[in-house]
Design an enzyme around this catalytic site. Structure first.
Site, mmCIF file in Angstrom:
data_model
loop_
_atom_site.group_PDB
_atom_site.id
_atom_site.type_symbol
_atom_site.label_atom_id
_atom_site.label_comp_id
_atom_site.label_asym_id
_atom_site.label_seq_id
_atom_site.Cartn_x
_atom_site.Cartn_y
_atom_site.Cartn_z
ATOM 1 N N HIS A 95 2.162 4.938 -4.801
ATOM 2 C CA HIS A 95 2.616 3.550 -4.822
ATOM 3 C C HIS A 95 2.028 2.653 -3.615
ATOM 4 O O HIS A 95 2.049 3.314 -2.640
ATOM 5 C CB HIS A 95 4.263 3.181 -4.787
ATOM 6 N N CYS A 209 1.628 -2.029 -9.350
ATOM 7 C CA CYS A 209 1.753 -2.132 -7.947
ATOM 8 C C CYS A 209 0.149 -2.239 -7.383
ATOM 9 O O CYS A 209 -0.228 -2.986 -6.746
ATOM 10 C CB CYS A 209 2.369 -1.079 -7.138
#
Length: 336
Positions: A95, A209
């Site tokens: 992430h 993301c």
């Protein structure tokens, strides 16, 4: 959706499947299909619920003084690092976020873009009783909050300075973030391309993301930021298929005069990806997925609120962690 469900679905993803239904190819289709932007962000349906609250400590982006000097940090950590440590880091499922530190106030901030209702809900729909069409909880959004959790990013990931900007540049970036966030609404998990070759045709690009962070870096470069020369890698989850076939939208497929056969095939495809209550149930559905994707080379993709058929081919799915260099200057055409 729980992290456990997603881990099972990620395993299932390695052996995808679905039921094929006929469609017609467009001889002049633009690839990759452009990600659709919207005029405003719609309200979420109360049916969509998150196991972990989205952006629980979020705050408005502050207005910085023009003379401020702000450090910009690259942040990266394994997905669900807060619960499972480096487990998904071994698969390079990462992430991404970006951090800022004001030299005038000493305050630091984190900004990221992620799913409102967890990754599994953005990747697979719900099949609700009494509803013909699959029901999606697939919005994603930007989250800005004060503070940088150094331990979270450093322990199994990355926290590194990439550039410095002025307060003026930060404020311009903030305006762009608001617009980007209100027009880019839906999370897209998959990159879809023709083969593993680097020059392969990309049919669909993901919108998640890392793409938000890349757009943010590019916007800062457009505003004059000069980035350090460091290597930056990002995660992509790729499906491999032949040329996709456009099938239609929810109304044309599931509406009163829709294609009943196609509608049933799409629902049947998504059924094995439901939450599993027992190990036996999971493996039964996994065999269905193997049959449809590996043996029958079939997958249904939902992208831009439309359905596509993907004629799947080897190696079917791959998680890659490859370098995308930091921007070196202004980009002539920038995706707002």
């Amino acid at each position: 959706m729980s992290a456990a469900r997603y881990c099972r679905l990620l395993l299932a993803a390695a052996v995808w499947g679905l039921c094929f239904s006929a469609g017609s190819r467009s001889p002049q289709r633009r690839w990759p299909v452009p990600y659709r932007r919207f005029d405003y962000r719609p309200k979420t349906d109360p049916y969509c619920q998150a196991r972990y609250t989205f952006c629980p400590t979020g705050s408005a982006i502050p207005i910085m003084k023009e003379e401020d000097v702000i450090e910009v940090y690259r942040l990266q950590a394994p997905v669900w690092e807060f619960k499972y440590g480096d487990l998904l880091g071994h698969l390079k499922v990462m992430h991404d976020a970006v951090g800022f530190k004001s030299s005038l106030t000493g305050k630091n901030y984190t900004m990221e873009w992620y799913e409102l209702f967890q990754l599994g809900n953005c990747t697979f729909p719900h099949l609700r009783p009494g509803m013909e069409a699959p029901f999606w909880c697939n919005q994603g959004a930007a989250c800005f909050y004060e503070g940088i959790d150094d331990a979270h990013w450093k322990e199994n990931g990355t926290l590194v300075l990439v550039t410095t900007i002025s307060g003026t540049m930060f404020n311009e970036m903030a305006k762009w973030v608001r617009h980007d966030n209100e027009t880019g609404i839906y999370y897209e998990t998959w990159t879809v391309q023709a083969s593993p070759d680097k020059q392969s045709v990309v049919w669909f690009d993901s919108y998640e993301c890392s793409k938000f962070i890349l757009r943010t870096y590019q916007k800062l470069a457009d505003l004059g930021a000069v980035f350090k020369k460091i290597q930056t890698n990002y995660t992509s989850i790729i499906l491999f298929s032949g040329e996709p076939v456009y099938l239609g939208n929810e109304t044309s497929i599931f509406g009163p005069v829709g294609n009943k056969t196609l509608a049933a095939a799409i629902r049947d495809f998504y059924y094995p990806f439901k939450p599993h209550r027992t190990v036996r149930e999971f493996f039964v559905d996994l065999l269905k997925i193997i049959d449809r994707v590996i043996l029958n080379h079939q997958f249904y993709l939902f992208y831009n609120l439309e359905y596509w058929f993907l004629p799947m081919k080897f190696p079917y799915l791959k998680i890659i962690y490859e370098e995308v260099p930091l921007p070196t200057g202004s980009k002539a055409s920038f995706d707002v």
